[in-house]
Design a protein around this motif. Structure first.
Motif, PDB file in Angstrom:
ATOM      1  N   ASP A 176       0.837  -1.208   0.000  1.00 60.93           N
ATOM      2  CA  ASP A 176       0.000   0.000   0.000  1.00 60.93           C
ATOM      3  C   ASP A 176       0.869   1.254   0.000  1.00 60.93           C
ATOM      4  OD1 ASP A 176      -2.225  -1.582   0.031  1.00 60.93           O
ATOM      5  OD2 ASP A 176      -2.636  -1.341   2.179  1.00 60.93           O
ATOM      6  N   SER A 177       1.958   1.193   0.787  1.00 60.38           N
ATOM      7  CA  SER A 177       2.871   2.324   0.865  1.00 60.38           C
ATOM      8  C   SER A 177       3.549   2.574  -0.484  1.00 60.38           C
ATOM      9  CB  SER A 177       3.923   2.067   1.946  1.00 60.38           C
ATOM     10  OG  SER A 177       4.840   3.113   2.012  1.00 60.38           O
ATOM     11  N   LYS A 178       3.946   1.466  -1.144  1.00 60.72           N
ATOM     12  CA  LYS A 178       4.583   1.585  -2.459  1.00 60.72           C
ATOM     13  C   LYS A 178       3.609   2.163  -3.479  1.00 60.72           C
ATOM     14  CE  LYS A 178       8.025  -2.096  -2.009  1.00 60.72           C
ATOM     15  NZ  LYS A 178       8.426  -3.450  -2.441  1.00 60.72           N
ATOM     16  N   LEU A 179       2.332   1.694  -3.409  1.00 64.39           N
ATOM     17  CA  LEU A 179       1.310   2.206  -4.322  1.00 64.39           C
ATOM     18  C   LEU A 179       1.080   3.692  -4.084  1.00 64.39           C
ATOM     19  CD1 LEU A 179      -0.849   1.649  -6.481  1.00 64.39           C
ATOM     20  CD2 LEU A 179      -2.429   1.028  -4.640  1.00 64.39           C
ATOM     21  N   LYS A 180       1.036   4.076  -2.802  1.00 64.69           N
ATOM     22  CA  LYS A 180       0.849   5.488  -2.461  1.00 64.69           C
ATOM     23  C   LYS A 180       2.017   6.320  -2.983  1.00 64.69           C
ATOM     24  CE  LYS A 180       0.039   8.565   1.454  1.00 64.69           C
ATOM     25  NZ  LYS A 180      -0.058   8.671   2.937  1.00 64.69           N
ATOM     26  N   LEU A 183       1.683   6.699  -6.732  1.00 65.65           N
ATOM     27  CA  LEU A 183       0.656   7.697  -7.072  1.00 65.65           C
ATOM     28  C   LEU A 183       1.177   9.120  -6.829  1.00 65.65           C
ATOM     29  CD1 LEU A 183      -2.559   5.979  -5.619  1.00 65.65           C
ATOM     30  CD2 LEU A 183      -2.007   6.344  -8.031  1.00 65.65           C
ATOM     31  N   GLU A 184       1.871   9.300  -5.705  1.00 65.22           N
ATOM     32  CA  GLU A 184       2.432  10.611  -5.397  1.00 65.22           C
ATOM     33  C   GLU A 184       3.463  11.024  -6.447  1.00 65.22           C
ATOM     34  OE1 GLU A 184       1.592  12.824  -3.120  1.00 65.22           O
ATOM     35  OE2 GLU A 184      -0.040  11.515  -2.465  1.00 65.22           O
ATOM     36  N   GLU A 189       4.860  14.119 -11.252  1.00 64.40           N
ATOM     37  CA  GLU A 189       5.275  14.175 -12.654  1.00 64.40           C
ATOM     38  C   GLU A 189       4.247  14.921 -13.499  1.00 64.40           C
ATOM     39  OE1 GLU A 189       5.970  10.168 -13.836  1.00 64.40           O
ATOM     40  OE2 GLU A 189       7.826   9.960 -12.676  1.00 64.40           O
ATOM     41  N   VAL A 190       2.949  14.660 -13.230  1.00 63.37           N
ATOM     42  CA  VAL A 190       1.879  15.355 -13.962  1.00 63.37           C
ATOM     43  C   VAL A 190       1.935  16.857 -13.679  1.00 63.37           C
ATOM     44  CG1 VAL A 190      -0.623  15.674 -14.101  1.00 63.37           C
ATOM     45  CG2 VAL A 190       0.335  13.370 -14.120  1.00 63.37           C
ATOM     46  N   GLU A 191       2.151  17.215 -12.401  1.00 60.47           N
ATOM     47  CA  GLU A 191       2.231  18.627 -12.026  1.00 60.47           C
ATOM     48  C   GLU A 191       3.424  19.300 -12.702  1.00 60.47           C
ATOM     49  OE1 GLU A 191       1.221  22.206 -10.163  1.00 60.47           O
ATOM     50  OE2 GLU A 191       0.094  20.362 -10.564  1.00 60.47           O
TER      51      GLU A 191
END
Length: 245
Positions: A176-180, A183-184, A189-191
């Motif tokens: 879950d931490s890796k997924l978070k 996503l972050e 990267e999108v920002e």
């Protein structure tokens, strides 16, 4: 300093209240170290080094620190015995600190122990701690008991054990931490891409604005030159005599 050897024997210490014994090549009765009394820190006996070598090849009494050597001699003796994994060799105080550490790392270490002697020693220590009102963490206590059952049944992991549940929960938390984190990272990267595009658009707008301004200034200059030229022509025409008919 070297090892204090007397007649081929070295000092062996028992810090536990339980006695320890093993066979001897020199004495039919074997080697015996009684357990210490409550008011004693340890019991010490001289033991033939070749008996120690023979026992070390058959059991893990020395590998897990069930019985120890003089602190000034341990490093050299362990090297002679070929004992490299010093992490499992703990004094009672070190063992208590280990069993009071309610961390995933402690559970992992317990789950990887292959020595029944060490697990049995831990179980005994847990009982001693509880009697002294020094209650160990529940999951550490459960992990030791379950690892003992696993070793007694061949070391196979029980999928429904407390250890397995703890390790699976940690695995899920890590996932879950890796997924978070992923996503972050994607958001970042999108920002960054958005800011980059905005900067490109702004730079493009600036170029267009500069070009537009240059064109406007050029047109203004052309207009000014045209007006100046027309004014000059008008002056010339005013000073010229009229044509004869």
């Amino acid at each position: 300093m070297g090892i204090d050897i007397l007649n081929g024997k070295v000092r062996v210490f028992n810090y536990d209240m339980s006695p320890v014994g093993f066979p001897s090549q020199h004495n039919q009765a074997g080697v015996f170290l009684r357990g210490r009394d409550e008011d004693e820190e340890y019991v010490v006996e001289r033991v033939a080094f070749d008996d120690i070598e023979a026992e070390n090849s058959k059991s893990d009494l020395f590998k897990v620190g069930r019985i120890r050597f003089h602190p000034d001699e341990e490093d050299e003796i362990y090297e002679k015995l070929g004992i490299e994994d010093r992490e499992n060799i703990m004094s009672d105080k070190e063992l208590i600190n280990f069993l009071m550490d309610d961390s995933i790392e402690t559970v992992k270490k317990i789950s990887n122990i292959r020595s029944l002697t060490l697990i049995t020693r831990m179980k005994t220590m847990l009982f001693t701690m509880e009697r002294a009102s020094k209650t160990p963490p529940h999951r550490i206590n459960a992990s030791v008991i379950e690892r003992e059952h696993e070793l007694l049944s061949g070391g196979k992991r029980n999928p429904n054990s407390e250890i397995n549940k703890i390790l699976e929960a940690e695995k899920k938390a890590n996932e879950d931490s890796k997924l978070k984190d992923t996503l972050e990272q994607l958001k970042s990267e999108v920002e960054s891409l958005r800011k980059e595009k905005e900067a490109e658009a702004k730079a493009k707008d600036n170029i267009i604005a500069q070009s537009q301004s240059a064109i406007e200034q050029l047109l203004k200059k052309v207009e000014e030159l045209t007006q100046t030229n027309e004014a000059t022509l008008d002056k010339k025409q005013v000073g010229r005599p009229p044509k004869k008919e």
